[in-house]
Design an enzyme around this catalytic site. Structure first.
Site, PDB file in Angstrom:
ATOM      1  N   TYR A 123      10.043 -18.725 -25.103  1.00  0.00           N
ATOM      2  CA  TYR A 123      11.079 -17.722 -25.350  1.00  0.00           C
ATOM      3  C   TYR A 123      12.446 -17.833 -25.149  1.00  0.00           C
ATOM      4  O   TYR A 123      13.178 -18.007 -25.849  1.00  0.00           O
ATOM      5  CB  TYR A 123      10.747 -16.536 -25.554  1.00  0.00           C
ATOM      6  CG  TYR A 123      11.332 -15.537 -25.285  1.00  0.00           C
ATOM      7  CD1 TYR A 123      12.082 -14.370 -26.228  1.00  0.00           C
ATOM      8  CD2 TYR A 123      11.480 -14.946 -24.222  1.00  0.00           C
ATOM      9  CE1 TYR A 123      12.937 -13.555 -26.566  1.00  0.00           C
ATOM     10  CE2 TYR A 123      13.196 -13.795 -24.189  1.00  0.00           C
ATOM     11  CZ  TYR A 123      13.456 -13.339 -25.712  1.00  0.00           C
ATOM     12  OH  TYR A 123      14.495 -12.614 -25.522  1.00  0.00           O
ATOM     13  N   SER A 149      20.104 -13.889 -25.073  1.00  0.00           N
ATOM     14  CA  SER A 149      18.889 -13.592 -24.163  1.00  0.00           C
ATOM     15  C   SER A 149      20.143 -13.693 -22.558  1.00  0.00           C
ATOM     16  O   SER A 149      20.228 -14.967 -22.632  1.00  0.00           O
ATOM     17  CB  SER A 149      18.471 -13.054 -24.096  1.00  0.00           C
ATOM     18  OG  SER A 149      17.668 -12.938 -22.805  1.00  0.00           O
TER      19      SER A 149
HETATM   20  C1  8X3 Z   1      15.139 -10.100 -23.252  1.00  0.00           C
HETATM   21  C2  8X3 Z   1      15.172  -9.952 -22.216  1.00  0.00           C
HETATM   22  O1  8X3 Z   1      14.334 -10.910 -19.566  1.00  0.00           O
HETATM   23  O2  8X3 Z   1      12.294 -10.166 -20.909  1.00  0.00           O
HETATM   24  O3  8X3 Z   1      15.615 -11.511 -23.651  1.00  0.00           O
HETATM   25  O4  8X3 Z   1      13.532 -12.502 -21.326  1.00  0.00           O
HETATM   26  S1  8X3 Z   1      14.068 -10.920 -20.697  1.00  0.00           S
END
Ligand code: 8X3
Length: 251
Positions: free
Chosen positions: A151, A138
């Site tokens: 995350y 990502s």
């Molecule tokens: C998904 C994109 O910018 O929400 O991984 O992390 S973001």
């Protein structure tokens, strides 16, 4: 001869769109996911184009991963392409108020799950001295943003694992591609915000986000390049997005 791909998290979003794009390209499929009914529906729709096998397991459960993959008949262990797509964001907020269950879900799914699946499939690729691993990272793996902490860390780990795999598998003729999407409108934000549609919708308001098919299209392109070509690292953004936080929205 038709290629064979295995895709994790194939029941929705980028995984499902990738399965559809691969089927269009004539690539046979092993589709993996937690939701058996969704896998069966996808199998029914794609098996008119290619051969489709399904495996139901949760990537976070190492014993289940190993049992499911090792149950494949020999012919289905001749895997050309592994798409490590399964993963999610759970919660979003300051590090000091993080929920341990959310942290575990992201670390177990996005990092450990990717490792558990790869650990079984890589030796099969090494035995054939060929293969292509596509890891779904990502923009969050390249740039940490406020409240993204764990995350972002999990996706930074995916970035490191893509590099590590590329280095370690270099002697074995195995390609590794790291795919890093920005804002893609899927169930991603709904899962992140635990079903809060208002918060989820707000992420994609006022501009045209990417859709799963945009990423799938690029993954399909990536895995159909000649044997001597690898797209090693691809950052894909909607035109309106310049960084995780900089998005040009209509007022
Ligand atoms: C998904 C994109 O910018 O929400 O991984 O992390 S973001």
């Amino acid at each position: 001869m038709a290629k064979l791909a295995i895709i994790t998290g194939a029941t929705s979003g980028i995984g499902k769109a990738t399965a559809e794009a691969f089927a269009k390209a004539g690539i046979n499929l092993i589709l993996c996911g937690r939701r058996a009914e969704r896998l069966a529906a996808l199998q029914a729709s794609l098996s008119t184009q290619v051969q489709v096998h399904t495996l139901t397991f949760d990537v976070r459960d190492q014993a289940a991963v190993s049992a499911a993959l090792n149950s494949l008949p020999e012919a289905l262990k001749q895997i050309d392409i592994l798409v490590n797509n399964a993963g999610n964001a759970h919660g979003m907020g300051p590090i000091q108020s993080g929920d341990v269950a959310d942290w575990d879900a992201m670390i177990d799914g996005n990092i450990k799950g990717l490792l558990y699946v790869s650990q079984v499939v890589i030796p099969w690729m090494i035995a054939r001295q060929q293969g292509h691993i596509v890891n779904l990272s990502s923009i969050a793996g390249k740039q940490t943003y406020p409240n993204g902490n764990v995350y972002c860390a999990s996706k930074a780990a995916v970035e490191a694992l893509s590099e590590g795999m590329r280095l370690d598998l270099n002697p074995h003729n195995i390609k590794v591609t790291n795919i890093a999407p920005g804002a893609v409108e899927t169930e991603f934000s709904l899962v992140r915000f635990k079903g809060d549609a208002q918060k989820s919708d707000a992420v994609y308001q006022g501009y045209q986000p990417l859709v799963a098919e945009d990423i799938a299209d690029i993954i399909a392109f990536t895995v159909t390049r000649p044997a001597h070509v690898v797209l090693a690292d691809i950052l894909i953004l909607p035109t309106a997005q310049a960084s995780p936080a900089v998005v040009k929205r209509q007022q």
